[in-house]
Design a protein around this motif. Structure first.
Motif, PDB file in Angstrom:
ATOM      1  N   GLN A 175      -6.794  15.410   3.229  1.00  0.00           N
ATOM      2  CA  GLN A 175      -7.357  15.347   4.446  1.00  0.00           C
ATOM      3  C   GLN A 175      -6.681  15.346   5.888  1.00  0.00           C
ATOM      4  OE1 GLN A 175     -10.521  16.985   5.102  1.00  0.00           O
ATOM      5  NE2 GLN A 175     -12.139  16.012   3.649  1.00  0.00           N
ATOM      6  N   PRO A 176      -5.618  16.419   6.137  1.00  0.00           N
ATOM      7  CA  PRO A 176      -4.567  16.056   7.433  1.00  0.00           C
ATOM      8  C   PRO A 176      -5.668  15.934   8.551  1.00  0.00           C
ATOM      9  CG  PRO A 176      -4.406  17.953   6.208  1.00  0.00           C
ATOM     10  CD  PRO A 176      -5.212  17.537   5.805  1.00  0.00           C
ATOM     11  N   VAL A 177      -5.176  15.160   9.623  1.00  0.00           N
ATOM     12  CA  VAL A 177      -5.377  15.698  10.734  1.00  0.00           C
ATOM     13  C   VAL A 177      -4.068  16.216  12.073  1.00  0.00           C
ATOM     14  CG1 VAL A 177      -7.306  14.084  10.726  1.00  0.00           C
ATOM     15  CG2 VAL A 177      -5.384  13.412  11.628  1.00  0.00           C
ATOM     16  N   LEU A 178      -3.926  16.781  12.579  1.00  0.00           N
ATOM     17  CA  LEU A 178      -3.152  16.787  14.273  1.00  0.00           C
ATOM     18  C   LEU A 178      -3.688  16.211  15.122  1.00  0.00           C
ATOM     19  CD1 LEU A 178      -1.755  20.177  14.436  1.00  0.00           C
ATOM     20  CD2 LEU A 178      -0.857  18.575  14.347  1.00  0.00           C
ATOM     21  N   LEU A 179      -2.811  14.803  15.501  1.00  0.00           N
ATOM     22  CA  LEU A 179      -3.329  14.389  16.796  1.00  0.00           C
ATOM     23  C   LEU A 179      -2.407  14.907  18.186  1.00  0.00           C
ATOM     24  CD1 LEU A 179      -4.959  11.880  17.921  1.00  0.00           C
ATOM     25  CD2 LEU A 179      -2.553  10.779  17.563  1.00  0.00           C
ATOM     26  N   ILE A 180      -2.901  15.068  18.995  1.00  0.00           N
ATOM     27  CA  ILE A 180      -2.564  15.842  19.713  1.00  0.00           C
ATOM     28  C   ILE A 180      -2.288  15.317  21.757  1.00  0.00           C
ATOM     29  CG2 ILE A 180      -2.372  18.515  21.490  1.00  0.00           C
ATOM     30  CD1 ILE A 180      -1.489  18.900  18.127  1.00  0.00           C
ATOM     31  N   PHE A 183     -15.098  10.146  21.426  1.00  0.00           N
ATOM     32  CA  PHE A 183     -15.838   9.782  21.883  1.00  0.00           C
ATOM     33  C   PHE A 183     -16.879  11.319  21.358  1.00  0.00           C
ATOM     34  CE2 PHE A 183     -13.270   8.979  25.000  1.00  0.00           C
ATOM     35  CZ  PHE A 183     -14.232   8.139  25.659  1.00  0.00           C
ATOM     36  N   SER A 184     -16.128  12.062  19.847  1.00  0.00           N
ATOM     37  CA  SER A 184     -17.039  12.765  19.141  1.00  0.00           C
ATOM     38  C   SER A 184     -16.909  12.532  17.847  1.00  0.00           C
ATOM     39  CB  SER A 184     -15.871  14.330  19.262  1.00  0.00           C
ATOM     40  OG  SER A 184     -16.327  15.120  18.073  1.00  0.00           O
ATOM     41  N   PRO A 185     -18.187  12.073  18.018  1.00  0.00           N
ATOM     42  CA  PRO A 185     -18.687  12.232  16.050  1.00  0.00           C
ATOM     43  C   PRO A 185     -17.450  12.780  14.537  1.00  0.00           C
ATOM     44  CG  PRO A 185     -20.287  11.876  17.095  1.00  0.00           C
ATOM     45  CD  PRO A 185     -19.843  13.065  18.514  1.00  0.00           C
ATOM     46  N   ALA A 186     -17.608  13.971  14.914  1.00  0.00           N
ATOM     47  CA  ALA A 186     -16.392  14.799  13.951  1.00  0.00           C
ATOM     48  C   ALA A 186     -15.428  14.060  14.006  1.00  0.00           C
ATOM     49  CB  ALA A 186     -16.799  15.942  14.816  1.00  0.00           C
ATOM     50  N   VAL A 209     -11.326  11.584  11.351  1.00  0.00           N
ATOM     51  CA  VAL A 209      -9.930  10.113  11.329  1.00  0.00           C
ATOM     52  C   VAL A 209     -10.409   9.161  10.492  1.00  0.00           C
ATOM     53  CG1 VAL A 209      -9.118   8.387  12.451  1.00  0.00           C
ATOM     54  CG2 VAL A 209      -9.721  11.187  13.615  1.00  0.00           C
ATOM     55  N   VAL A 210     -11.183   8.846  10.237  1.00  0.00           N
ATOM     56  CA  VAL A 210     -11.599   8.201   8.993  1.00  0.00           C
ATOM     57  C   VAL A 210     -11.338   8.778   7.578  1.00  0.00           C
ATOM     58  CG1 VAL A 210     -14.018   6.572   8.050  1.00  0.00           C
ATOM     59  CG2 VAL A 210     -13.328   6.669  10.479  1.00  0.00           C
ATOM     60  N   SER A 211     -11.640   9.880   7.600  1.00  0.00           N
ATOM     61  CA  SER A 211     -11.789  10.389   6.066  1.00  0.00           C
ATOM     62  C   SER A 211      -9.671  11.337   5.874  1.00  0.00           C
ATOM     63  CB  SER A 211     -12.627  10.665   5.366  1.00  0.00           C
ATOM     64  OG  SER A 211     -12.028  12.402   7.077  1.00  0.00           O
ATOM     65  N   SER A 212      -9.374  11.307   6.919  1.00  0.00           N
ATOM     66  CA  SER A 212      -7.835  11.593   6.487  1.00  0.00           C
ATOM     67  C   SER A 212      -6.692  10.316   5.974  1.00  0.00           C
ATOM     68  CB  SER A 212      -6.837  11.550   8.200  1.00  0.00           C
ATOM     69  OG  SER A 212      -7.299  10.020   8.823  1.00  0.00           O
ATOM     70  N   ASP A 213      -5.939  11.466   4.990  1.00  0.00           N
ATOM     71  CA  ASP A 213      -4.898  10.614   5.160  1.00  0.00           C
ATOM     72  C   ASP A 213      -3.971  11.260   4.926  1.00  0.00           C
ATOM     73  OD1 ASP A 213      -4.803  13.399   3.862  1.00  0.00           O
ATOM     74  OD2 ASP A 213      -5.747  13.126   1.851  1.00  0.00           O
ATOM     75  N   LEU A 214      -3.165  11.895   6.176  1.00  0.00           N
ATOM     76  CA  LEU A 214      -2.249  12.319   6.702  1.00  0.00           C
ATOM     77  C   LEU A 214      -2.550  11.726   8.297  1.00  0.00           C
ATOM     78  CD1 LEU A 214       1.053  12.722   7.067  1.00  0.00           C
ATOM     79  CD2 LEU A 214       0.146  15.193   6.590  1.00  0.00           C
ATOM     80  N   CYS A 215      -1.423  11.741   8.796  1.00  0.00           N
ATOM     81  CA  CYS A 215      -1.854  12.294  10.233  1.00  0.00           C
ATOM     82  C   CYS A 215      -0.319  12.432  11.117  1.00  0.00           C
ATOM     83  CB  CYS A 215      -2.340  11.178  11.118  1.00  0.00           C
ATOM     84  SG  CYS A 215      -2.047  12.163  12.928  1.00  0.00           S
ATOM     85  N   LEU A 216      -0.704  14.122  11.623  1.00  0.00           N
ATOM     86  CA  LEU A 216       0.794  14.314  11.991  1.00  0.00           C
ATOM     87  C   LEU A 216       0.638  14.601  13.586  1.00  0.00           C
ATOM     88  CD1 LEU A 216       3.465  15.939  12.907  1.00  0.00           C
ATOM     89  CD2 LEU A 216       2.212  18.241  11.883  1.00  0.00           C
ATOM     90  N   GLY A 254      -6.189   0.695  14.431  1.00  0.00           N
ATOM     91  CA  GLY A 254      -6.741  -0.347  14.579  1.00  0.00           C
ATOM     92  C   GLY A 254      -8.475   0.885  14.332  1.00  0.00           C
ATOM     93  N   GLN A 255      -9.867  -0.234  14.780  1.00  0.00           N
ATOM     94  CA  GLN A 255     -10.644   0.899  15.020  1.00  0.00           C
ATOM     95  C   GLN A 255     -10.943   2.094  14.325  1.00  0.00           C
ATOM     96  OE1 GLN A 255     -12.759   0.021  17.259  1.00  0.00           O
ATOM     97  NE2 GLN A 255     -13.811   1.349  18.127  1.00  0.00           N
ATOM     98  N   HIS A 256     -10.859   3.323  14.525  1.00  0.00           N
ATOM     99  CA  HIS A 256     -11.490   4.497  13.371  1.00  0.00           C
ATOM    100  C   HIS A 256     -10.449   4.665  12.392  1.00  0.00           C
ATOM    101  CE1 HIS A 256     -14.775   5.288  16.796  1.00  0.00           C
ATOM    102  NE2 HIS A 256     -13.584   5.309  17.144  1.00  0.00           N
ATOM    103  N   TRP A 257      -9.050   4.205  12.426  1.00  0.00           N
ATOM    104  CA  TRP A 257      -8.141   4.502  11.339  1.00  0.00           C
ATOM    105  C   TRP A 257      -8.102   3.571  10.766  1.00  0.00           C
ATOM    106  CZ3 TRP A 257      -5.449   8.432  12.700  1.00  0.00           C
ATOM    107  CH2 TRP A 257      -5.837   9.551  14.117  1.00  0.00           C
ATOM    108  N   ALA A 258      -8.587   2.185  10.901  1.00  0.00           N
ATOM    109  CA  ALA A 258      -8.675   1.348  10.026  1.00  0.00           C
ATOM    110  C   ALA A 258      -8.537   1.286   8.592  1.00  0.00           C
ATOM    111  CB  ALA A 258      -9.554  -0.471  10.493  1.00  0.00           C
ATOM    112  N   ALA A 259      -9.696   1.650   8.292  1.00  0.00           N
ATOM    113  CA  ALA A 259     -10.223   1.993   6.535  1.00  0.00           C
ATOM    114  C   ALA A 259      -8.472   2.378   5.537  1.00  0.00           C
ATOM    115  CB  ALA A 259     -11.198   2.609   7.015  1.00  0.00           C
TER     116      ALA A 259
END
Length: 568
Positions: free
Chosen positions: A206-211, A257-260, A265-272, A287-292
């Motif tokens: 579950q990767p995410v791209l943080l732009i 600002f988007s529940p999606a 982010v909460v379920s991600s297992d990698l962030c680029l 913190g916040q949404h990344w904390a889990a």
């Protein structure tokens, strides 16, 4: 070849692809301005040097290059100070040029000197490099050092001045060198780091791209699109990186600002992360949404400044280099092993589309004055698909994060510094950089719009395709809300209100622009279309409900989490 110092300065900037200069003509600069126009430059004279600085910053954001702004000695340079500070905090490589009296003036033991102050020492803390061209034959080295500093590591502004006796001196110099001859360009990351990043991407489910903001100011959308396609993952926008990349609109979600976005982010297992400081608005990535999953989620960061690595959070794979060079490295390395999208991605896409549709449907309607949420829905529905979006203001910007229906490919706003009044100059600068080809829409509050309202004349003079949609509550709306939350309903709201006789559409007409006054939501989109069709810059004065504007800002609690300390 023999040239004057002022022409050599232009030649050095031309080698960097710069062809626009902003500033107010003055005896120090008339030779440079005239020469620039003769060489085919865009020479834009606004009504205030601070606005000139903001316009130059917008050009930099739209071109991915350094930009140039100029201020006359004393008061002109003083007026640049606010734009300098903004460029520093927004990481914009703006070259601020300042005139100065002949240097002997500094050595006189006298009082009462006209239009004189020691400028460099005042501005040095606000720029990456501060220098003076003391001798004509220093011109090349000082200008090149300014460009080198502005564009190396984390980009930022520089200040260069010259005494009046230097600018008209003669030089015998060779043709200007290309940038690669005097500064590092196209820096790539090491192959071992790229290999490790590819390994982590391949192992992630579950990767995410943080732009962030830097992706758009580097004009790197095409290569980031190719990377996102190979990773087949959600794209999470920071609050500074709110431009949408062609082809990724449906799976790009605004952080917080988007529940999606929150679920991804909460379920991600990698962030680029690309083009972002991973700062307060994304809770430092821990913190916040990344904390889990913070302890087990690896991070890959593409970052030009090695001193930024690990500052806000640990980074597992730092890819140090110019993102315009590093992202293509990742694309090439992943070319033969593209990921399959996770099953959740389609669900998040549908969820976010449904969210936008529901907001458009449920934004309060039938009110007069208009509810600011409804203003945002109607205005952004009318936004031209190929347009440039500029944002400014307090409350109306917060409404925009939630209710905007547009997905612009170029968004400009002052996110990090939060400097009101940047919107109109940004819009002028962006349109100048674009050559006036694409429609530009500014959505702003009335407070912020009035900072540099004189630049409507600049927009009219240049005949820019610009429409300003102004949310008017005749007050500092966000601050009214602060009074209410601090002291309760019915409290004194000192210093926040002004005359309801104010008519910004009439002001616009006085500057030769199109103006229209709107009190009903159904009139907003038609007014915008009429303004764009008028062939002149336009101002749509939309009266909004002041109570809703100050009390009903959506996701305000999320916004407040950006302030890590010192705010209550």
């Amino acid at each position: 070849m023999s040239v004057k110092v002022f022409e050599r300065i232009l030649q050095l900037f031309e080698a960097e692809g710069i062809n626009t200069i902003f500033g107010i003509p003055d005896p120090n600069f008339v030779h440079m301005f005239q020469c620039a126009e003769q060489r085919g430059w865009n020479v834009v004279a606004p009504h205030h040097e601070e606005a000139a600085g903001f316009m130059a910053e917008a050009v930099s954001r739209m071109t991915g290059k350094a930009a140039v702004c100029i201020g006359t000695l004393g008061p002109g340079v003083a007026n640049l100070a606010g734009a300098m500070m903004c460029a520093q905090v927004e990481h914009s490589p703006v070259i601020f040029l300042g005139g100065q009296r002949a240097r002997i003036t500094e050595q006189r033991v006298r009082r009462g000197r006209i239009q004189f102050v020691k400028q460099s020492e005042l501005f040095e803390p606000s720029v990456k490099y501060c220098a003076s061209i003391e001798y004509a034959d220093q011109t090349d080295e000082v200008i090149r050092e300014g460009l080198r500093r502005a564009l190396t590591g984390t980009p930022g502004p520089v200040y260069i001045e010259y005494p009046s006796n230097v600018i008209l001196e003669d030089l015998d110099v060779p043709p200007a060198l290309p940038p690669s001859a005097y500064r590092l360009v196209d820096q790539t990351a090491g192959p071992d780091r790229i290999a490790e990043a590819v390994r982590l991407i391949g192992a992630a489910t579950q990767p995410v791209l943080l732009i962030g903001h830097g992706v758009h100011t580097a004009r790197a959308a095409e290569s980031v699109k190719a990377l996102a396609d190979l990773m087949a993952c959600p794209v999470i926008q920071t609050s500074g990186g709110t431009s949408y990349i062609h082809g990724l609109e449906d799976r790009t979600f605004p952080y917080g600002f988007s529940p999606a976005a929150v679920e991804a982010v909460v379920s991600s297992d990698l962030c680029l992360a690309i083009g972002t400081e991973i700062g307060e608005p994304v809770h430092y990535g821990r913190g916040q949404h990344w904390a889990a999953k913070n302890a087990e989620r690896p991070w890959i960061l593409v970052e030009q400044d090695p001193a930024a690595i690990g500052v806000n959070r640990p980074i597992d794979v730092p890819l140090v280099g110019d993102l315009r060079a590093v992202v293509p490295q990742l694309v090439e390395a992943l070319q033969d092993s593209p990921r399959n999208a996770s099953p959740e991605l389609d669900g998040w896409i549908r969820q976010d589309a449904a969210r936008l549709a529901e907001l458009a449907e449920t934004a309060p309607t039938g009110m007069s004055p208009v509810h600011p949420a409804r203003l945002m829905v109607e205005a952004t529905k009318a936004f031209p698909a190929d347009g440039i979006m500029v944002r400014d203001g307090g409350a109306i910007t917060i409404f925009g994060w939630t209710y905007s229906q547009a997905k612009p490919h170029d968004v400009i706003w002052n996110q990090n510094f939060g400097h009101l009044g940047t919107g109109l100059p940004y819009a002028v600068g962006a349109s100048v950089a674009d050559g006036g080809k694409r429609p530009t829409m500014l959505i702003t509050g009335d407070s912020s719009f009035q900072f540099h309202i004189a630049e409507l004349e600049t927009a009219a003079r240049l005949n820019l395709p610009l429409v300003c949609v102004v949310s008017v509550d005749y007050a500092w709306g966000l601050e009214v809300g602060v009074y209410k939350r601090t002291f309760g309903q019915g409290s004194l709201e000192t210093g926040t209100h002004w005359s309801k006789d104010t008519r910004l559409d009439k002001v616009a007409e006085g500057f030769g622009c199109y103006g229209e006054y709107v009190e009903r939501e159904e009139d907003i989109a038609p007014a915008i279309k009429r303004a764009f069709s008028s062939g002149r810059p336009g101002v749509i004065h939309v009266v909004v409900d002041p109570k809703a504007n100050s009390e009903e800002m959506p996701n305000y609690s999320e916004f407040r989490t950006w302030y890590a300390e010192g705010m209550h």
